[in-house]
Design a protein around this motif. Structure first.
Motif, mmCIF file in Angstrom:
data_model
loop_
_atom_site.group_PDB
_atom_site.id
_atom_site.type_symbol
_atom_site.label_atom_id
_atom_site.label_comp_id
_atom_site.label_asym_id
_atom_site.label_seq_id
_atom_site.Cartn_x
_atom_site.Cartn_y
_atom_site.Cartn_z
ATOM 1 N N CYS A 41 -6.663 -1.445 0.437
ATOM 2 C CA CYS A 41 -5.774 -1.744 1.560
ATOM 3 C C CYS A 41 -6.646 -1.956 2.797
ATOM 4 C CB CYS A 41 -4.798 -0.602 1.782
ATOM 5 S SG CYS A 41 -3.830 -0.818 3.279
ATOM 6 N N CYS B 127 0.848 -1.191 0.000
ATOM 7 C CA CYS B 127 0.000 0.000 0.000
ATOM 8 C C CYS B 127 0.887 1.245 0.000
ATOM 9 C CB CYS B 127 -0.904 -0.005 1.225
ATOM 10 S SG CYS B 127 -1.742 1.565 1.498
ATOM 11 N N CYS C 100 0.121 3.185 3.564
ATOM 12 C CA CYS C 100 0.509 2.678 4.889
ATOM 13 C C CYS C 100 1.504 1.528 4.828
ATOM 14 C CB CYS C 100 -0.730 2.282 5.673
ATOM 15 S SG CYS C 100 -1.420 0.712 5.117
HETATM 16 ZN ZN LIG Z 1 -2.810 1.145 3.423
#
Ligand SMILES: [Zn+2]
Length: 503
Positions: free
Chosen positions: A403, A375, A378
């Protein structure tokens, strides 16, 4: 200062009978070059000299002057009086060929010696001097004049005399800020073109590391190259992580369909004609057609990438390393198609690097490991799924990404492109101190994608399918899609334990 050289190719417009003059001019040039090659063969020592000294020495051997009334091998024996600059261009052509020939010969002799010393039989044939000469004629200063954007006056041998002729030029204009070299008259099929080398000087861009570490506003353009419709997905971000723009460059489906058709034809022809004769290129015209189309797309896509980067003030272009080709199973056309699509990625990268450098943009490559599975917001493991299907698991090549950790949702290739850019920034950034001992991604991968160690392998399975519609509908061929797809910001409060170890 750094410099970049390139060639401006322009079509010439002239009265039809002049094509014969250009041909006569080229024939004479090659006769003279061949003559000088022989002179060099008879006086190999000239090759120990620099080009300038060799030129003088060769003129002494061949050109009669007051001081040098009886040269050893007179050029005048060839007939027509040759203009000095025409002669010099031919001498340089001969010198170039001779240097190449003798260095090959020397290498061959060394290999032979080595083999003999070991008592092995040596069967490799020695290099041969050029049997035919078909070089294009460069026009040194004095052989051309009155060049404008739309015409040039060239001095050519018409077959019976030297004549100044004016030809009209069409095509790309010469840039104003470049140093212009000697133009050459190039035969392309039945047409004659003017190729002009130009040299552009510009202040050398700072090394990428310096750009990334000393200026938070440095803008980079990251590119994810794909085997599906979106041939290249580019994102612009600053070193701080602000995402500025996205562009989808399509064309993958069309080229894939074209290749499939041509490869299918080739396969059918082969089946019909039986076994291919050894050493004979079958279906030459079809192969050529395929090659041209691939080449053309690679040039167009790479040019668009660089245009996009330039338009957004990016000074660094970043790709992922391409890894190895994983051969595909299936029909001939399917295998051939995926192989060519893979080659295409390499070509796009090469051309983009070259074109970018001309704009003062440097190119870098990052580790491709899991760029599609991570992702961009994050660093968690993403879910990749098809539109209309449940958002779970990881299906390579399909368009959507989610995500589960931070709820980021969007286009999978765009996410990969952002990850590629972040890897470059992280390579030089503080990220190196934040590297976790065991990244989450690696632990989780076991259940999410068993057996896939490198994302490049997974990508190898992305067949550029004709049926892969859906996601690309909103992304018209080549249009900038500056929609942020819910990933506006890459905030700095990213949990650092989720970082991947970077190369
Ligand atoms: Zn993420």
């Amino acid at each position: 200062m750094a410099k970049a050289t390139t060639t401006i190719r322009q079509v010439l417009n002239y009265q039809p009978h002049r094509a014969a003059w250009f041909a006569a001019n080229q024939t004479l040039f090659n006769q003279i070059a061949a003559f000088y090659f022989e002179v060099i063969q008879a006086h190999e020592k000239v090759l120990d000299l620099s080009n300038k000294e060799a030129l003088t020495a060769l003129e002494m051997l061949t050109h009669a002057t007051k001081k040098n009334p009886i040269p050893v091998m007179p050029l005048a024996a060839l007939g027509a009086a040759i203009p000095a600059m025409f002669r010099r261009a031919a001498i340089n052509a001969a010198l170039g060929s001779a240097r190449s020939f003798y260095s090959h010969l020397q290498k061959w002799r060394k290999r032979k010696e080595k083999a003999m010393a070991k008592g092995k039989t040596f069967t490799e044939r020695p290099p041969v001097p050029p049997r035919t000469w078909n070089k294009s004629v460069p026009f040194y200063a004095g052989q051309w004049k009155e060049r404008t954007a739309s015409s040039i006056v060239l001095k050519v041998w018409t077959g019976s005399c030297w004549s100044w002729i004016k030809v009209r030029i069409t095509g790309r204009e010469l840039p104003l800020d470049a140093e212009i070299g000697s133009p050459s008259l190039i035969r392309r099929g039945k047409e004659w073109w003017l190729h002009t080398p130009i040299e552009k000087h510009f202040s050398s861009p700072a090394p990428i590391e310096k750009q990334v570490t000393t200026n938070a506003h440095t803008t980079i353009c990251a590119v994810d190259l794909n085997l599906n419709e979106q041939t290249a997905v580019c994102t612009i971000q600053t070193v701080e992580g602000t995402i500025l723009a996205t562009r989808f460059i399509g064309g993958g489906r069309e080229i894939s369909g074209f290749r499939k058709k041509q490869l299918g034809r080739i396969a059918r022809n082969r089946r019909r004609t039986g076994i291919i004769a050894e050493g004979e290129q079958d279906n030459a015209a079809l192969w050529r057609k395929l090659g041209h189309r691939d080449e053309d797309l690679a040039h167009r896509v790479s040019a668009r990438i660089v245009q996009f980067a330039k338009a957004h003030g990016a000074t660094v272009l970043v790709f992922e390393h391409l890894g190895n080709l994983k051969p595909e199973k299936g029909k001939y056309s399917r295998r051939g198609n995926s192989k060519r699509a893979f080659w295409m990625k390499g070509r796009i990268l090469r051309y983009a690097k070259y074109k970018a450098y001309h704009e003062g943009i440097l190119t870098s490559r990052v580790n491709p490991r899991n760029t599609s599975r991570e992702c961009a917001r994050c660093y968690g493991v993403v879910v990749r799924y098809q539109q209309g299907q449940p958002a779970q698991g990881y299906t390579p090549g399909v368009p959507l990404v989610l995500c589960p950790q931070c709820a980021m949702k969007g286009n999978a290739d765009r996410n990969a492109s952002l990850v590629i850019g972040q890897r470059l920034i992280a390579r030089y950034g503080q990220a190196s101190q934040e590297k976790p001992p065991t990244p989450l991604l690696r632990q989780e991968r076991g259940e999410k994608s068993p057996g896939v160690a490198v994302c490049q392998d997974a990508k190898g399975q992305e067949e550029p399918s004709l049926l892969q519609a859906g996601h690309a509908d909103s992304n018209e061929h080549g249009t900038a899609q500056d929609v942020l797809l819910g990933m506006e910001k890459h905030t700095s409060d990213i949990p650092c334990q989720l970082r991947l170890p970077l190369e």
